[in-house]
Design an enzyme around this catalytic site. Sequence first.
Site, PDB file in Angstrom:
ATOM      1  N   GLY A 121       0.781  -1.233   0.000  1.00  0.00           N
ATOM      2  CA  GLY A 121       0.000   0.000   0.000  1.00  0.00           C
ATOM      3  C   GLY A 121       0.808   1.275   0.000  1.00  0.00           C
ATOM      4  N   GLY A 136       2.334   2.613  -2.837  1.00  0.00           N
ATOM      5  CA  GLY A 136       2.336   3.313  -4.119  1.00  0.00           C
ATOM      6  C   GLY A 136       3.082   2.610  -5.230  1.00  0.00           C
ATOM      7  CE  LYS A 151       0.232  -7.452  -7.991  1.00  0.00           C
ATOM      8  NZ  LYS A 151       0.719  -6.422  -7.080  1.00  0.00           N
ATOM      9  CB  ALA A 200       2.071  -9.089  -4.180  1.00  0.00           C
ATOM     10  N   PRO A 230       5.439  12.363  -5.828  1.00  0.00           N
ATOM     11  CG  PRO A 230       4.780  14.461  -6.659  1.00  0.00           C
ATOM     12  CD  PRO A 230       5.686  13.294  -6.950  1.00  0.00           C
ATOM     13  CG  LEU A 264       0.206  12.927  -8.232  1.00  0.00           C
ATOM     14  CD1 LEU A 264       0.100  12.272  -9.604  1.00  0.00           C
ATOM     15  CD2 LEU A 264       0.956  14.245  -8.331  1.00  0.00           C
TER      16      LEU A 264
END
Length: 212
Positions: A13, A15, A33, A102, A184, A186
Site C-alpha cells: 500500500g 504506491g 503482475k 506484491a 509525490p 497527487l
Amino acid sequence: MNRTFIITGTDTGIGKTVFSAALAGALNAYYWKPVQSGLEEATDSETVVQLAGLSRRNVIPESWRLNTPASPHLSAQIDRVEIDTDALAVPSVDAPLVIEGAGGLHVPLTRRTTFIDVFARWRKPVILCARTGLGTINHTLLSLEALNRRNIPVLGIAFVGDHQPDTEKIIPELSGVRRLGRLPRLAKLDPDALRQAFREHFDINIFGGASE
C-alpha cells in the site's frame, strides 16, 4: 536485450502500482503482475492500464488470479490452488517490461517460497519503492540489505510521498544505493497528472530513455 525492471516495495500500500503505471507509461512498456490477490475491486493491471494510458495489449495476463485480498500463499490456499513458483518466468517481449511484485520482498507465494526467492532467480534490476514517512529508514535499509545478500541487482530507490529531504538523503548515504527520484502524492490522480509528476521528478534516461 529489452530492459526489464522489477518493482517491489518496503511494504504494502505504499504506491508501487502508481509508480509502476508512471514508469510503464513513460517507457511505453509492457506490464506484468505475476500474481493478483483480490478480484472484487480493480486489479493492479486494470489500474495500470487506466493510469498509464497503455493499450491492453501491453498488459501481460497474470499467471495466477486469486479471489481473496490477502498474502498470495493464503489466497491460494483459500482458493484451493498452489502457485508453482518454478513456472514463473520473465516473459519475452519486444519492448521494456515492468514487473510488479506484491507487498514487500518477503511476502510468501507459497509456504516455502517468497517473492525475493523468485527475484533472486530472475536476476533482473529491482526498483525499491519506499515511503518517505516515519519508519521508512529502517524498512528501506532492511529491504536493501536483503537484496544485497542475495546478489540481486538494484537500480535504485523510488520514494513515494511528501518531500523529506533528510530521509531521502540518508538512505542512499547509508546503503550506497542511489535515489532515483520521488513521486509525490497527487491530489488528482489521473494519467496527465501522473505523467507530468514523473517527468518532473525522475530522469527518464536512468531507465534507458523513452521508447517509441
